[in-house]
Scaffold this motif. Structure first.
Motif, short mmCIF file in Angstrom:
data_model
loop_
_atom_site.label_atom_id
_atom_site.label_comp_id
_atom_site.label_asym_id
_atom_site.label_seq_id
_atom_site.Cartn_x
_atom_site.Cartn_y
_atom_site.Cartn_z
N HIS A 56 0.87 -1.18 0.00
CA HIS A 56 0.00 0.00 0.00
C HIS A 56 0.90 1.23 0.00
O HIS A 56 1.85 1.30 0.79
N GLU A 59 2.36 3.78 3.26
CA GLU A 59 2.90 3.15 4.46
C GLU A 59 4.43 3.19 4.35
O GLU A 59 4.96 2.78 3.33
N ARG A 98 -2.90 4.80 -0.93
CA ARG A 98 -3.03 3.37 -0.72
C ARG A 98 -3.14 2.61 -2.06
O ARG A 98 -2.51 1.58 -2.26
N HIS A 142 3.57 -3.81 6.46
CA HIS A 142 2.42 -2.91 6.38
C HIS A 142 2.41 -2.00 7.60
O HIS A 142 3.01 -2.29 8.64
N SER A 143 1.66 -0.91 7.43
CA SER A 143 1.29 -0.02 8.53
C SER A 143 -0.14 0.39 8.24
O SER A 143 -0.74 -0.11 7.28
N GLU A 207 2.07 -4.71 11.07
CA GLU A 207 1.42 -3.40 11.09
C GLU A 207 2.22 -2.60 12.12
O GLU A 207 2.28 -2.99 13.29
CA CA Z 1 -1.59 -1.94 4.62
#
Ligand code: CA
Length: 329
Positions: A56, A59, A98, A142-143, A207
């Protein structure tokens, strides 16, 4: 068949910086390309790690950690191969969104992809059919992006194969984020995670924060985790940097709390705070009038607030909060 051509070798010792070149004919460049940066570091025979960020595009912890690794790791530091793609959905990363600005594609819902599809589908297909099969271990950072904020965790999924689940969990633990989560995905169709796990690989995701930016703390966690994971896999020499991790579980759909109305969010519980069933998580105030009481959203279960909606405004059905259960490993 793949649409992408790499400019780097995958089977030559040394460190090679280059691109995954994806032809992209468009109004401002008839014979243009999407040039996705990639670094391949190889030293003899050994396992392969494939590490990605910006699946995404909004991030940043993964891209930061992988840019650092690409610069800092020398071939003689490793045994095997490390493939680093800091900006997996490169078109999205370049504009800080994103989804891809080219086709609106969500790369993490585009797997297994299509060689004759959209730009996003072509990127997915190249990873699914070329890069993932090369790998023994896959880390996808990811974040929360611009719309969510998370407690920093490394994550393994509940899988049908208990042996694969165990090695994925061990790898996620080795990452040594402050939290370690067992996760059942809310929306797993088309995810990179699902595609990698279906190929029998060791898969770790994270995350590490959110809000569309990194913090000093989240960047440190991301950098430490990548190195720890490569050491765990026997690829990178050195001693892992340990950290205490709190184990979290997300056993069911009632972990997810969706907004019951449009409005302005007044948070009543912050990330990491413990809640009981019924604890108020947030008030949602009307945005079009005064003199009306807000809706109060309460916890459906006990646990810790592990994720929250980040912007100040919310719409019906948006994810407002996620509660995870501590312990229970
Ligand atoms: Ca993500």
């Amino acid at each position: 068949m793949t649409a992408i051509r790499p400019t780097v070798p995958f089977d030559t010792d040394g460190k090679h910086h280059g691109f995954l070149r994806l032809p992209h004919s468009r109004n401002d460049s008839a014979w243009g390309s999407v040039m996705i940066p990639i670094t391949v570091i190889r030293n003899g025979v050994g396992p392969t790690a494939l590490m990605t960020g910006a699946n995404h595009g909004d991030e940043y912890e993964g891209p930061i950690a992988l840019q650092a690794l690409a610069l800092e790791i020398a071939p003689e530091d490793i045994a095997g191969r490390v493939i680093l793609v800091p900006y997996m959905n490169f078109p999205a990363f370049r504009v800080g969104t994103r989804l891809s600005p080219i086709d609106g594609g969500n790369l993490n819902r585009a797997f297994p992809g299509r060689a004759d599809g959209t730009v996003t589908q072509k990127i997915a297909q190249y990873f699914n059919d070329v890069l993932v099969p090369m790998a023994d271990l896959v880390l996808d950072y990811h974040s929360g992006g611009k719309t969510l904020d998370f407690l920093p965790f490394a994550c393994a999924h509940y899988l049908d194969d208990p042996a694969q689940q165990a090695v994925c969990l061990a790898a996620a633990r080795a990452f040594a984020a402050p939290y370690l989560l067992m996760l059942r995905e809310i929306d797993s169709v088309g995810m990179y995670d699902t595609a990698v796990e279906a190929q029998g690989k060791v898969f770790v995701t994270t995350e590490l924060g959110g809000g569309g930016t990194a913090t000093a703390r989240s960047a440190r966690i991301a950098r430490r985790g990548a190195r720890n994971l490569l050491i765990h896999a026997g690829i990178l020499a050195g001693t892992p940097e340990p950290a205490d991790s709190t184990f979290l579980d997300m056993p069911g759909d009632d972990c997810y709390h969706l907004a019951p109305a449009d409005g302005m969010v007044e948070p009543m519980t912050d990330l990491g705070e413990a809640v009981a069933a019924g604890t108020p998580l947030a008030r949602i105030w009307p945005v079009d009038r005064t003199g009306h009481a807000p809706l109060t959203c309460t916890a459906q279960r006990y646990g810790l607030l592990a994720a929250r909606h980040f912007p100040g405004l919310i719409q019906t059905g948006d994810c407002l909060a996620v509660i995870a259960t501590p312990g229970g490993e």
